[in-house]
Design an enzyme around this catalytic site. Sequence first.
Site, PDB file in Angstrom:
ATOM      1  N   SER A   2      83.061 -65.873  55.953  1.00  0.00           N
ATOM      2  CA  SER A   2      84.322 -66.571  55.729  1.00  0.00           C
ATOM      3  C   SER A   2      84.169 -68.033  56.149  1.00  0.00           C
ATOM      4  CB  SER A   2      85.451 -65.867  56.479  1.00  0.00           C
ATOM      5  OG  SER A   2      86.708 -66.326  56.054  1.00  0.00           O
ATOM      6  N   ASP A  15      87.909 -60.131  46.438  1.00  0.00           N
ATOM      7  CA  ASP A  15      88.367 -60.847  47.633  1.00  0.00           C
ATOM      8  C   ASP A  15      89.656 -61.596  47.312  1.00  0.00           C
ATOM      9  OD1 ASP A  15      88.669 -62.437  49.901  1.00  0.00           O
ATOM     10  OD2 ASP A  15      86.522 -62.752  50.136  1.00  0.00           O
ATOM     11  N   HIS A  59      87.766 -59.087  51.197  1.00  0.00           N
ATOM     12  CA  HIS A  59      87.138 -60.057  52.093  1.00  0.00           C
ATOM     13  C   HIS A  59      86.302 -59.382  53.190  1.00  0.00           C
ATOM     14  CE1 HIS A  59      86.622 -64.068  53.612  1.00  0.00           C
ATOM     15  NE2 HIS A  59      87.187 -63.811  54.777  1.00  0.00           N
TER      16      HIS A  59
END
Length: 725
Positions: free
Chosen positions: A595, A670, A702
């Site tokens: 991320s 995601d 995600h």
Amino acid sequence: MNRISIFALAALMISMCTEIYAQQKEVSLASIFKEGVFNQESVRGINWMKDGQFYSSLVKEDGISKVVKMNISTGEQEAVLIDGNKLGIEFSSYSFNNDETKALIATEVESIYRRSSKGVFYVVDIASGISQKLMDGEKISYATLSPDNTKVAFVKDNDLYYITLADNEVHQITSDGEWNHVINGSADWVYEEEFSMAQAFEWSPDGKKIAFIRFDESAVPEYNMQLWGPLYPQDYKFKYPKAGEKNAEVSIHVYDLKNDESRTMDSGIEKDIYLPRIYWTGNSETLAFIRLNRLQNQLDLLHANTETGDSKVILTETAETYVDLNYNDNLLYLKDGKGFIRTSEQDGYKHIYHHDMDGKLIQQVTAGDWEVTEVVGVDEGDKKIYYVSTEKSPLERNLYVIKLNGKGKKELTPAQGSHSINMSRDQKYFIDYYSTANQPLHITLNDAKGNAIKVLEDNKALKDRLGEYALSEKEFFQFQTVDGTQLNGYMIKPADFDAGKEYPVLMYVYGGPGSENVRNAWGGTRDFWHHHLAAEGYIVVCVDNRGTGGRGRAFKHATYAQLGNLEVQDQIAGAKYLSSLPYVDGARIGIWGWSYGGYMSSLSLMLGNDVFKTAIAVAPVTTWRYYDTIYTERYLQTPQLNPSGYDDYSPLTHVDKLKGNFLLIHGTGDDNVHFQNSVALLDALVAADKQFETFYYPNRNHGIYGGNTTWHLYNLMTNYIKEKL
């Protein structure tokens, strides 16, 4: 002792250590991800009961959920309050009403996004054990009992409802809810993700009114996320406001059950704002709410008259950078109706402030070059506040008590490490979830003075298993960058570490605003993957760069308006510091992250191509133009106001600098950091004629999990590191 005998003794000790390690097991991928060898136990679903002498806990016995009543003084089970076996219901959560005569239980719960969900709800009468299924088993969200025990409010299909339990009659409060247009009583995607909220309604204290937030997201652009699997892939379109684009128009309403009408609370003329919090002030006539401007550098607290809708600003806080609501989310109205306490970092560190009901400051309760991370209890009778802070170290969390006037501060959890606290409603007891970097959770029931009454979980079985494996302890260190900034880090060395050898290093990074990875707390599964890499001959290191939390406003806000600049400088400085150590092979330093960490690892490999050999980026942001409004604009302003802040430190801008090995991983499903980010980076790398490797997980979100996914992912990354580092 002569020189020969010294060498002989040293050789003997090395031999003994080698033999000990040879007898211990290495941390394998299978032991982590298949066998769950290092999973720790916890105590979950605890609710303090109203009389202060008991608490309830959700347990599983023979696979069946039960809620048990525990006696605080004896530590023994008093009764089974809800028995899933007798009900014939396997439930995953529960909540009591105020007098604990009824409970709501949820089953067949289905996640929607990070915090949102829907499920089948039952109301259980505690005395009789009789259950009442709501909505004939239709899945609903956020079912909540009214304070008078007669009703349940909930959200279904973007509309707000309540049921009267006596006749099971359904009452519809709103009727304009529509997918991708209007939401009543629950948060839109971006509020849920960035303001940490899902339910957006609250019963008034007397149960006669319901306050709720309405989101009109009709003008918000849609993101189209294809779902793969059928013969023709399906489109999943949802409202996602990217930086600089339109947000939902938000309003606050109060529904009066007796009159069957809603009234809009006045939130001001400006509509391009955020209204992320509502609070009942202790009565049903006054509703408080938070208002943030679009750039989030002004926070207002307003009080509204629920009969007229009129409101007034009670308190305003401004900043040259931003006022972080999530970081200061500890607003509590006192039961005496004379004031409230809140936290703010307005003096440079996050501290507790006491205000009267008109917003006037009565007292700054805590002060110092450290931060209050959470307010866990307020004893109004004795005028005491219980809070967790970083006073000992940014790496630790400890519980303190202080008087409302700021005097008489006392530490209640002196053990070094991290303490997470669940305090009883009467502030007479607390449960301490305590761990260190090298010791798993140790959970105790304590009195208000900090004395342990009973050990609830000691993870002895896990500790015994840990002894069977060759593990080194996580070591903390500090170093200074060229400009004199001191940074914190940790290091995991091979269990058979030899200072005379040179080892490759893998750095792990997240690095986003307010985050902390370098903590004296148990790390869990990802840490044990790092231990596996250490067993394979790597040193694993993590450094918290500027912009991370726990060290005050100046350190955290240093990255404002130019994300990626200082953070990457600090990671490069960390790699150079490691290269200076005699046991580090400076030609073999890699970095990985997920991320924000994937953004950091990508950019670090490009801008630090002289120090990093290899990088893995999992689900990375590659341009902040693709990320959401609330998060991105908080730290960068809008792209219209600050285009260079978006572009100067985007990996897309620096693809020509890639020299090392690069692995890009993303889930195509995601909803948070869109797959679009990786597509754009891939396209830019191809245009720059750069070779790299990619791997995509179909329909994974995600977190990239489900079925065999986690096992596959960590195998993939392990093999890449072994091959390229």
